[in-house]
Design a protein around this motif. Structure first.
Motif, PDB file in Angstrom:
ATOM      1  N   ILE A  80      44.048  39.152  46.557  1.00 56.06           N
ATOM      2  CA  ILE A  80      43.944  39.706  45.207  1.00 56.06           C
ATOM      3  C   ILE A  80      44.248  38.576  44.227  1.00 56.06           C
ATOM      4  O   ILE A  80      45.363  38.070  44.192  1.00 56.06           O
ATOM      5  CB  ILE A  80      44.921  40.884  45.000  1.00 56.06           C
ATOM      6  N   VAL A  81      43.231  38.176  43.465  1.00 60.06           N
ATOM      7  CA  VAL A  81      43.395  37.108  42.487  1.00 60.06           C
ATOM      8  C   VAL A  81      43.555  37.750  41.112  1.00 60.06           C
ATOM      9  O   VAL A  81      42.672  38.477  40.648  1.00 60.06           O
ATOM     10  CB  VAL A  81      42.196  36.142  42.497  1.00 60.06           C
ATOM     11  N   CYS A  82      44.684  37.491  40.492  1.00 61.42           N
ATOM     12  CA  CYS A  82      44.994  38.059  39.181  1.00 61.42           C
ATOM     13  C   CYS A  82      44.603  37.074  38.089  1.00 61.42           C
ATOM     14  O   CYS A  82      44.407  35.891  38.345  1.00 61.42           O
ATOM     15  CB  CYS A  82      46.487  38.362  39.086  1.00 61.42           C
ATOM     16  N   GLU A  83      44.542  37.578  36.870  1.00 64.18           N
ATOM     17  CA  GLU A  83      44.200  36.701  35.764  1.00 64.18           C
ATOM     18  C   GLU A  83      45.282  35.641  35.561  1.00 64.18           C
ATOM     19  O   GLU A  83      46.419  35.801  36.011  1.00 64.18           O
ATOM     20  CB  GLU A  83      43.945  37.497  34.491  1.00 64.18           C
ATOM     21  N   GLN A  84      44.916  34.575  34.891  1.00 59.64           N
ATOM     22  CA  GLN A  84      45.806  33.439  34.680  1.00 59.64           C
ATOM     23  C   GLN A  84      46.734  33.676  33.496  1.00 59.64           C
ATOM     24  O   GLN A  84      46.684  32.962  32.501  1.00 59.64           O
ATOM     25  CB  GLN A  84      44.978  32.171  34.437  1.00 59.64           C
ATOM     26  N   LYS A  85      47.578  34.684  33.598  1.00 61.57           N
ATOM     27  CA  LYS A  85      48.571  34.899  32.538  1.00 61.57           C
ATOM     28  C   LYS A  85      49.922  35.133  33.187  1.00 61.57           C
ATOM     29  O   LYS A  85      50.011  35.551  34.344  1.00 61.57           O
ATOM     30  CB  LYS A  85      48.172  36.040  31.602  1.00 61.57           C
ATOM     31  N   LYS A  86      50.963  34.882  32.423  1.00 61.95           N
ATOM     32  CA  LYS A  86      52.329  34.983  32.937  1.00 61.95           C
ATOM     33  C   LYS A  86      52.581  36.375  33.532  1.00 61.95           C
ATOM     34  O   LYS A  86      52.277  37.386  32.898  1.00 61.95           O
ATOM     35  CB  LYS A  86      53.315  34.692  31.810  1.00 61.95           C
TER      36      LYS A  86
END
Length: 150
Positions: free
Chosen positions: A47-53
């Motif tokens: 599962i690749v999540c968006e590039q945010k904290k």
């Protein structure tokens, strides 16, 4: 029952071990990270999540259920999960509980403050001893979950 791995900082040896275990017992394994994590194993979901904290952390917290196990080094993620009633261990065989998580959070804050002041040693690598402690803790937690939820 699902095994979740906060995969950004999890050693490949641990990831491969967990995937093999999950495949052996037909337990889904999910890697969660902000980028694809390479693996020699098959039989897991990436599962690749968006590039945010905290996107990966939020995904794990929002997706986990009572019968799940999470593997993470992230103390603040562990704290959120423990409060939710989820079993959480790290890759060195430490089992986070309601009785010990606050001390770990305080230790983390102290480490950050010391680091800001220029103190702090180099991080130790990941040894065979670490892996053995992890494997023992993981097996214990999985056997407990299987007794409770299967």
């Amino acid at each position: 029952m699902t095994i979740w791995i906060d995969a950004d900082s999890c050693p490949a040896k641990v990831r491969d071990f967990v995937v093999n275990y999950g495949n052996s017992y037909s337990i889904p394994v999910h890697f969660v990270a902000n980028k694809p994590i390479p693996s020699n194993s098959t039989g897991f979901t990436m599962i690749v999540c968006e590039q945010k904290k905290d996107a990966a952390d939020d995904c794990i917290v929002d997706s986990t259920q009572e019968a799940d196990l999470v593997i993470t080094r992230d103390i603040l993620l562990a704290e959120r999960l423990v409060k939710k009633g989820i079993r959480v261990i790290n890759d060195r065989g430490f089992y986070f509980t309601v009785d010990n998580i606050q001390k770990k959070v305080e230790d983390r804050l102290m480490d950050l403050q010391l680091s800001d002041l220029g103190y702090g040693g180099a991080k130790n690598g990941y040894s065979h001893k670490h892996f053995e402690a992890f494997a023992k803790c993981f097996e214990t937690q999985m056997q407990t979950l299987m007794r409770l939820y299967r």
